[in-house]
Design an enzyme around this catalytic site. Structure first.
Site, PDB file in Angstrom:
ATOM      1  N   ASP A 113       0.821  -1.303  -0.152  1.00  0.00           N
ATOM      2  CA  ASP A 113      -0.101   0.000  -0.149  1.00  0.00           C
ATOM      3  C   ASP A 113       0.909   1.311   0.160  1.00  0.00           C
ATOM      4  O   ASP A 113       0.446   2.148  -0.649  1.00  0.00           O
ATOM      5  CB  ASP A 113      -0.897   0.005   1.318  1.00  0.00           C
ATOM      6  CG  ASP A 113      -1.723   1.251   1.176  1.00  0.00           C
ATOM      7  OD1 ASP A 113      -2.377   1.417   0.289  1.00  0.00           O
ATOM      8  OD2 ASP A 113      -1.874   1.969   2.123  1.00  0.00           O
ATOM      9  N   TRP A 124     -10.511   1.549  -4.734  1.00  0.00           N
ATOM     10  CA  TRP A 124     -11.181   1.039  -3.200  1.00  0.00           C
ATOM     11  C   TRP A 124     -12.263   1.833  -2.816  1.00  0.00           C
ATOM     12  O   TRP A 124     -12.883   1.831  -1.736  1.00  0.00           O
ATOM     13  CB  TRP A 124     -10.074   0.862  -2.385  1.00  0.00           C
ATOM     14  CG  TRP A 124      -9.461  -0.474  -2.501  1.00  0.00           C
ATOM     15  CD1 TRP A 124      -8.192  -0.369  -3.372  1.00  0.00           C
ATOM     16  CD2 TRP A 124      -9.566  -1.692  -1.961  1.00  0.00           C
ATOM     17  NE1 TRP A 124      -7.679  -1.673  -3.367  1.00  0.00           N
ATOM     18  CE2 TRP A 124      -8.578  -2.557  -2.699  1.00  0.00           C
ATOM     19  CE3 TRP A 124     -10.396  -2.130  -1.206  1.00  0.00           C
ATOM     20  CZ2 TRP A 124      -8.507  -3.992  -2.404  1.00  0.00           C
ATOM     21  CZ3 TRP A 124     -10.675  -3.610  -0.808  1.00  0.00           C
ATOM     22  CH2 TRP A 124      -9.438  -4.336  -1.332  1.00  0.00           C
ATOM     23  N   LYS A 126     -11.629   4.862  -1.587  1.00  0.00           N
ATOM     24  CA  LYS A 126     -10.769   5.834  -0.537  1.00  0.00           C
ATOM     25  C   LYS A 126     -10.598   7.081  -0.896  1.00  0.00           C
ATOM     26  O   LYS A 126     -10.380   8.042  -0.171  1.00  0.00           O
ATOM     27  CB  LYS A 126      -9.284   5.002  -0.315  1.00  0.00           C
ATOM     28  CG  LYS A 126      -9.489   3.709   0.343  1.00  0.00           C
ATOM     29  CD  LYS A 126      -8.007   3.008   0.430  1.00  0.00           C
ATOM     30  CE  LYS A 126      -8.134   1.510   0.772  1.00  0.00           C
ATOM     31  NZ  LYS A 126      -6.814   1.007   1.031  1.00  0.00           N
TER      32      LYS A 126
END
Length: 156
Positions: A113, A124, A126
């Site tokens: 990540d 995702w 995010k």
């Protein structure tokens, strides 16, 4: 967050980041609190005082609530790892950040990540697909002070 606040309050030193965060009521989150020598000190404290506790779930709730209640959300992420993951994950609950700046030396090839591009966070949820975003491949301890200096230089 509360522990950092108390350290800033007691430190009373203008050279301390926690001091200025305390003075300006800025929460400082430390999701990897138990990593390193501080974690060792907490262990010894717990040995002497079995009732001693640090509630790490309180910070997760606080940052997610903060993200959920924000009209707009942005993150300037210096470095990567746990801290990056902590802030990005909190923003999944609000369907992503509106702005994102990463400054780190992580590279994609290792699959971590830390090295992921902003586009990975978009997949995702995010970071919003419409978010203004950039990843700066550089050492944050060098680049961030330059950005701050440039910001203050422009205001004068």
């Amino acid at each position: 967050r509360e522990l950092g606040k108390e350290v800033g309050k007691e430190k009373n030193c203008e050279e301390s980041l926690l001091y200025w965060a305390y003075k300006n009521k800025i929460p400082v989150f430390c999701p990897a609190l138990m990593d390193g020598s501080f974690g060792d000190l907490v262990y010894f404290m717990k040995q002497r005082h079995p009732e001693f506790q640090i509630d790490v779930t309180a910070d997760s709730k606080r940052i997610i609530d903060q993200a959920l209640n924000a009209e707009k959300a942005g993150a300037l992420i210096l470095g990567a790892g746990v801290a990056k993951h902590f802030i990005l994950n909190a923003n999944i609950f609000r369907e992503g950040l509106d702005y994102a700046v990463y400054i780190n030396t992580g590279e994609e090839f290792d699959g971590s990540d830390s090295g992921a591009q902003v586009e990975e966070a978009i997949t995702w949820g995010k970071v919003k697909p419409t978010a203004a975003h950039v990843k700066v491949h550089a050492d944050a301890t060098i680049v961030f002070p330059l950005l701050v200096a440039a910001t203050f230089a422009r205001s004068k």
